[in-house]
Write a protein that holds these residues in place. Sequence first.
Motif, PDB file in Angstrom:
ATOM      1  N   TYR A  19     -69.717  92.269  63.374  1.00  0.00           N
ATOM      2  CA  TYR A  19     -70.388  93.384  62.700  1.00  0.00           C
ATOM      3  C   TYR A  19     -70.520  94.614  63.597  1.00  0.00           C
ATOM      4  CZ  TYR A  19     -74.030  95.785  59.976  1.00  0.00           C
ATOM      5  OH  TYR A  19     -74.748  96.696  59.259  1.00  0.00           O
ATOM      6  N   ASP A  20     -70.961  94.425  64.829  1.00  0.00           N
ATOM      7  CA  ASP A  20     -71.188  95.565  65.721  1.00  0.00           C
ATOM      8  C   ASP A  20     -69.895  96.220  66.193  1.00  0.00           C
ATOM      9  OD1 ASP A  20     -73.860  95.180  65.452  1.00  0.00           O
ATOM     10  OD2 ASP A  20     -74.225  94.517  67.510  1.00  0.00           O
ATOM     11  N   ARG A  21     -68.762  95.551  66.012  1.00  0.00           N
ATOM     12  CA  ARG A  21     -67.481  96.080  66.486  1.00  0.00           C
ATOM     13  C   ARG A  21     -66.588  96.596  65.355  1.00  0.00           C
ATOM     14  NH1 ARG A  21     -67.830  91.033  68.602  1.00  0.00           N
ATOM     15  NH2 ARG A  21     -66.003  90.340  67.413  1.00  0.00           N
ATOM     16  N   CYS A  22     -67.028  96.464  64.106  1.00  0.00           N
ATOM     17  CA  CYS A  22     -66.143  96.814  63.000  1.00  0.00           C
ATOM     18  C   CYS A  22     -65.982  98.329  62.882  1.00  0.00           C
ATOM     19  CB  CYS A  22     -66.649  96.225  61.686  1.00  0.00           C
ATOM     20  SG  CYS A  22     -68.064  97.077  60.987  1.00  0.00           S
ATOM     21  N   VAL A  23     -64.896  98.760  62.247  1.00  0.00           N
ATOM     22  CA  VAL A  23     -64.575 100.175  62.148  1.00  0.00           C
ATOM     23  C   VAL A  23     -65.608 100.937  61.330  1.00  0.00           C
ATOM     24  CG1 VAL A  23     -63.124  99.931  60.081  1.00  0.00           C
ATOM     25  CG2 VAL A  23     -62.676 101.792  61.720  1.00  0.00           C
ATOM     26  N   LEU A  24     -66.333 100.246  60.456  1.00  0.00           N
ATOM     27  CA  LEU A  24     -67.354 100.913  59.639  1.00  0.00           C
ATOM     28  C   LEU A  24     -68.506 101.466  60.490  1.00  0.00           C
ATOM     29  CD1 LEU A  24     -67.602  98.625  56.481  1.00  0.00           C
ATOM     30  CD2 LEU A  24     -66.611 100.918  56.638  1.00  0.00           C
ATOM     31  N   GLN A  25     -68.705 100.909  61.682  1.00  0.00           N
ATOM     32  CA  GLN A  25     -69.733 101.463  62.558  1.00  0.00           C
ATOM     33  C   GLN A  25     -69.420 102.925  62.884  1.00  0.00           C
ATOM     34  OE1 GLN A  25     -72.501 100.143  63.308  1.00  0.00           O
ATOM     35  NE2 GLN A  25     -72.232  97.964  62.909  1.00  0.00           N
ATOM     36  N   TRP A  26     -68.161 103.236  63.006  1.00  0.00           N
ATOM     37  CA  TRP A  26     -67.740 104.599  63.316  1.00  0.00           C
ATOM     38  C   TRP A  26     -67.612 105.456  62.061  1.00  0.00           C
ATOM     39  CZ3 TRP A  26     -62.536 106.637  62.494  1.00  0.00           C
ATOM     40  CH2 TRP A  26     -62.389 107.940  62.971  1.00  0.00           C
ATOM     41  N   LEU A  27     -67.029 104.874  61.009  1.00  0.00           N
ATOM     42  CA  LEU A  27     -66.744 105.643  59.797  1.00  0.00           C
ATOM     43  C   LEU A  27     -67.985 105.923  58.953  1.00  0.00           C
ATOM     44  CD1 LEU A  27     -63.464 103.977  58.462  1.00  0.00           C
ATOM     45  CD2 LEU A  27     -63.706 106.251  59.448  1.00  0.00           C
ATOM     46  N   PHE A  29     -71.521 103.698  59.229  1.00  0.00           N
ATOM     47  CA  PHE A  29     -72.858 103.321  59.679  1.00  0.00           C
ATOM     48  C   PHE A  29     -73.434 104.323  60.679  1.00  0.00           C
ATOM     49  CE2 PHE A  29     -71.518  98.621  58.972  1.00  0.00           C
ATOM     50  CZ  PHE A  29     -71.506  98.839  57.606  1.00  0.00           C
ATOM     51  N   GLY A  30     -72.639 104.741  61.654  1.00  0.00           N
ATOM     52  CA  GLY A  30     -73.111 105.715  62.628  1.00  0.00           C
ATOM     53  C   GLY A  30     -73.555 107.025  61.972  1.00  0.00           C
ATOM     54  N   PRO A  31     -72.695 107.654  61.137  1.00  0.00           N
ATOM     55  CA  PRO A  31     -73.124 108.867  60.434  1.00  0.00           C
ATOM     56  C   PRO A  31     -74.358 108.653  59.563  1.00  0.00           C
ATOM     57  CG  PRO A  31     -70.745 108.661  60.340  1.00  0.00           C
ATOM     58  CD  PRO A  31     -71.255 107.386  60.930  1.00  0.00           C
TER      59      PRO A  31
END
Length: 238
Positions: A19-27, A29-31
């Motif tokens: 979960y913490d490494r998935c691309v959605l963290q950047w695309l 979740f972070g925003p």
Amino acid sequence: MAYDKRQAAEEFARWSESYDRCVLQWLLFGPSHRALIKRIEAVAGRKPISVLDIGCGTGLFASRLQAALPESRVVGLDLVAGMLAMGERRWRYHEETVFPVQGDSERLPFAAGSFDFITCANSFHHYPNQEQAVAEMHRVLKPGGRLLLIDGYRDAPWGWFIYDVCVTYREGNVHHASSRRFREILDRAGFQAVAQKVHRGFAPFLLNEAVAAEPIPAFSGPHFRVRSPSSVAQRSES
């Protein structure tokens, strides 16, 4: 087939390790986290606040919020024990100000009026009974407290393709609510001053902000005694 909590729990249990490494963290979740923190700072300033983060996962947002607002007290709630377990180092690091709780969004294990803010980012489409979850959010907010609820924005063609086609194909029969549907659910739960903001990008999302209403006072009944017809007749005859 209807999407249920068992499916959601199984899916997130499988996802917890990456979960913490998935691309959605950047695309996405972070925003989303930055948008939530910016809005909370704008409303609360540096005042001590209590926050419930529903669908907290591994506690990444909770730890970011506490770092940005050190006076805050954050409770992170998630249905899946595996998600909470993968955030163990974060919980330990913030053990005096951030608290993990395993629980169900449809039956929040907190007293009414417990929190100043509730956040819920990018998990709402997994909730089978969305109206019940929002009603519970309203219940545990203090009067005048704020709900900040983010989910994928599917009202435009690109968002529809991402969330209603791609995500549904991958995750099953999840439901990304339209902006109109969000307003209906929030209104029915008793929220006031509903505002919505679309954040554009490759993974567009919708930030719903709403204020919990004051509870309606219980009606105590009329301040007079109702006489029976017979007693009135007896009095008139005397």
